[in-house]
Design an enzyme around this catalytic site. Structure first.
Site, PDB file in Angstrom:
ATOM      1  N   ILE A 117     -65.140  31.555 -26.702  1.00  0.00           N
ATOM      2  CA  ILE A 117     -66.594  31.586 -26.918  1.00  0.00           C
ATOM      3  C   ILE A 117     -67.228  32.751 -26.150  1.00  0.00           C
ATOM      4  CG2 ILE A 117     -68.770  30.323 -26.585  1.00  0.00           C
ATOM      5  CD1 ILE A 117     -67.066  29.100 -28.768  1.00  0.00           C
ATOM      6  N   GLY A 161     -68.976  21.239 -24.756  1.00  0.00           N
ATOM      7  CA  GLY A 161     -68.022  20.454 -23.977  1.00  0.00           C
ATOM      8  C   GLY A 161     -68.700  19.613 -22.918  1.00  0.00           C
ATOM      9  N   SER A 202     -71.880  21.360 -29.682  1.00  0.00           N
ATOM     10  CA  SER A 202     -70.569  21.796 -30.169  1.00  0.00           C
ATOM     11  C   SER A 202     -70.653  22.336 -31.587  1.00  0.00           C
ATOM     12  CB  SER A 202     -69.585  20.640 -30.127  1.00  0.00           C
ATOM     13  OG  SER A 202     -69.858  19.753 -31.195  1.00  0.00           O
ATOM     14  N   CYS A 203     -69.592  22.956 -32.010  1.00  0.00           N
ATOM     15  CA  CYS A 203     -69.495  23.542 -33.354  1.00  0.00           C
ATOM     16  C   CYS A 203     -69.793  22.514 -34.440  1.00  0.00           C
ATOM     17  CB  CYS A 203     -68.121  24.147 -33.553  1.00  0.00           C
ATOM     18  SG  CYS A 203     -66.771  23.050 -33.079  1.00  0.00           S
ATOM     19  N   ASN A 204     -69.083  21.380 -34.380  1.00  0.00           N
ATOM     20  CA  ASN A 204     -69.276  20.372 -35.416  1.00  0.00           C
ATOM     21  C   ASN A 204     -70.704  19.841 -35.407  1.00  0.00           C
ATOM     22  OD1 ASN A 204     -66.753  20.100 -36.810  1.00  0.00           O
ATOM     23  ND2 ASN A 204     -65.895  19.249 -34.937  1.00  0.00           N
ATOM     24  N   ARG A 224     -59.693  21.310 -36.978  1.00  0.00           N
ATOM     25  CA  ARG A 224     -58.546  22.184 -36.732  1.00  0.00           C
ATOM     26  C   ARG A 224     -57.882  21.692 -35.437  1.00  0.00           C
ATOM     27  NH1 ARG A 224     -59.901  22.485 -32.441  1.00  0.00           N
ATOM     28  NH2 ARG A 224     -60.886  24.050 -31.124  1.00  0.00           N
ATOM     29  N   GLY A 263     -71.451  12.266 -34.528  1.00  0.00           N
ATOM     30  CA  GLY A 263     -72.694  11.678 -35.036  1.00  0.00           C
ATOM     31  C   GLY A 263     -73.693  11.420 -33.916  1.00  0.00           C
ATOM     32  N   HIS A 290     -62.933  24.038 -38.984  1.00  0.00           N
ATOM     33  CA  HIS A 290     -63.136  22.644 -39.376  1.00  0.00           C
ATOM     34  C   HIS A 290     -63.638  22.611 -40.825  1.00  0.00           C
ATOM     35  CE1 HIS A 290     -62.716  21.779 -35.173  1.00  0.00           C
ATOM     36  NE2 HIS A 290     -63.900  22.222 -34.825  1.00  0.00           N
TER      37      HIS A 290
END
Lengths: 351, 351
Positions: free
Chosen positions: B17, B115, B144-146, B173, B200, B225
């Site tokens: 990152i 994180g 986070s990314c998701n 991933r 979620g 992902h």
């Protein structure tokens, strides 16, 4: 040796599905495996003899090649069909379509698999859902692995009054282990181009009342499919009610993350340790401890061994078409006992 | 050289990152990258100099090792922080928690990544959803990314009045490309043990009103992902309405299976061909032609580059915390222009 009143079964195509069907037929007390037919002449053609299965040439043009390889041929496909009450077609898609004409011409009962369209036989089969409607028919189609798992699980919810609408995401294995040197996918994900994917409509070929929509994606592994489901129930229900509904199916096996079964490879290893032929997982392996109920919504995931899940259905379909057993539940129980279906399941959960 | 009124940015941690954040800061007209800090002394430590970035030792105990490797050190972490207006923490989880204390002690503004827990900063950031609430704060967490992808997409539906409840299955991933020799998973699928998975609830840390439940599974690939969503809308809508809602977000890029983008590796290859640093996909890449509307239900899939999607959010968070730009939309537009966000998207669909 063929016993009196036994069902004489022929298997055409000794590949991934055919060899498992042959093994399963061979251990049914009421069936005799007359023989298996194939076209290959390499190591695969030597395997039937190691199990005591008679080998037939599925194509006359392949006879000399098979004999040159030093293999004993019991005859050609015509000989095999003449000796059998029913033939299980386990050949590749395009070949199967041609074979169906042959079976019809000869007036022999036949079973095709999920690669064929519903219209080929006009009947699509999943034992717990519609065994009785197949009784005495000339033919049926045992639906594909994914569709079988969908009908087993959604039918179980439906029978318990817990099925509203079901929306699923299917992670499809890229290719079978045996074919993974011939091409698969590596380090990527390949979505099915269309939503819905074909499995939802296919499940409706067995039960038109199912409100089901599926999405699918190919993943870079060879072991099994993995399904994630989000279901609306007609009412709020407890997790215990849902588990009871699934447990009422003998072909849904509850497994647990907490039991060390945290991934699909671990489940496959357990099948190997159980001594199952080709490590076959005949059941829908559904994670009990992962399953979640939120009001009238239900979420769960399960594993589908695409090479094995249709085997017990195929055995039941043989009894239904030949009317050897009028009662679906009785056939299912006999098949399960012969194959050890459900033996490992945590279906008497400590909950 | 530091321009007048420029935001002086420090990056602590030059990993997956951090190096992308540094590249992105370097191309913002209103920001100066003061330097980057890290602890490694191998090839990775030689990379900042190739880009003209000053290197600092993130830990005094690592200074001699870095110098022995022949690298020029501009100083230690204290020196870097003293010269900066804000620090972007891109260090691993446990290190970041310690760093936060240091930043607080020194009174420097800071940004942590997904994180860390929401409670670390008390604010979780996604530019299009809540830029304004971060204005002038001491710190924020870029989620986070998701979670970023979930908030981007569901917020877009919400702003258009098309969001009821959202249920998603996330294919994660297994590990990053750079770390795939250190261990991943191979030829298997590993479900997250619990439903719902954490993404979620994490999205609700940005927008508590989102009705979202996620399930997740680790897959054996390293690229990105992939999310599959099933959404209930408050009313029936057309596919065009839904696409318009997504297009209203500049960070959702519509792509098409029919354009040859049939898998995640193809999308990554396009990022490489666009010349993006590290082939970064900053956008949520959402398949326009796969998307399906059925009455009041909506189904779609998109790809998330876990290494890249948070980079533009981080840039915007810098402007929000430093109050360099009071208007979120203006910051987003500047970030997008500098990084080329959306340049490849089919967001003027030929529909």
């Amino acid at each position: 040796m063929t016993g009196k009143g036994q069902i004489k079964v022929a298997v055409n195509g000794y590949g991934v599905i055919g060899k498992r069907v042959a093994d399963a037929v061979a251990v049914q007390a009421d069936m005799d495996l007359i023989g298996v037919a194939d076209v290959v002449a390499d190591w695969r053609a030597r395997m039937p003899a190691t199990k005591g299965f008679a080998l037939y040439a599925a194509d006359p043009e392949r006879e000399s090649a098979i004999q040159k390889a030093g293999l004993n041929l019991a005859g050609g496909l015509d000989d095999l069909l003449a000796a059998a009450d029913i033939v299980i077609d386990c050949t590749p898609k395009k070949i199967a379509a041609q074979n169906v004409e042959t079976y019809r011409d000869k007036g022999i009962r036949f079973i095709v698999h999920g690669g064929e369209k519903h219209s080929v036989t006009g009947h699509s089969f999943v034992a717990e859902a519609n065994y009785e409607t197949a009784l005495g028919r000339d033919s049926t189609r045992v639906v594909s692995c994914n569709t079988t798992s969908i009908v087993r699980t959604l039918s179980a919810l439906k029978r318990s009054g817990l099925l509203g609408s079901a929306r699923g995401t299917l992670l499809r294995r890229a290719t079978d282990p045996w074919e993974s040197h011939l091409g698969g996918i590596m380090n990527t994900l390949v979505p099915e181009p269309e939503i819905p994917s074909h499995q939802g409509p296919d499940a409706q070929s067995v039960d038109p009342d199912l409100d089901v929509i599926t999405m699918a994606v190919k993943v870079p592994q060879t072991l099994a499919h993995l399904h994630y489901w989000s279901v609306r129930m007609p009412r709020k229900a407890s997790k215990d009610e849902v588990l009871d509904a699934f447990c009422a199916s003998s072909r849904i096996a509850l497994i647990r993350m907490s039991d060390g079964l945290g991934a699909i490879n671990a489940v496959k290893e357990m099948m190997a340790d159980l001594g199952r032929p080709n490590d076959s997982l005949y059941e829908v392996a559904l994670w009990e401890d992962m399953l979640r109920v939120e009001g009238d919504e239900l979420f769960y995931a399960y594993m589908v061994d695409n090479q094995a899940i249709v085997i017990p259905e195929t055995i039941d379909a043989i009894r239904a078409l030949t009317q050897a057993e009028p009662d679906g539940a009785a056939s299912i129980a006999r098949t399960n006992a012969a194959l050890g279906v459900g033996a490992f399941a945590a279906n008497t959960p400590t909950r």
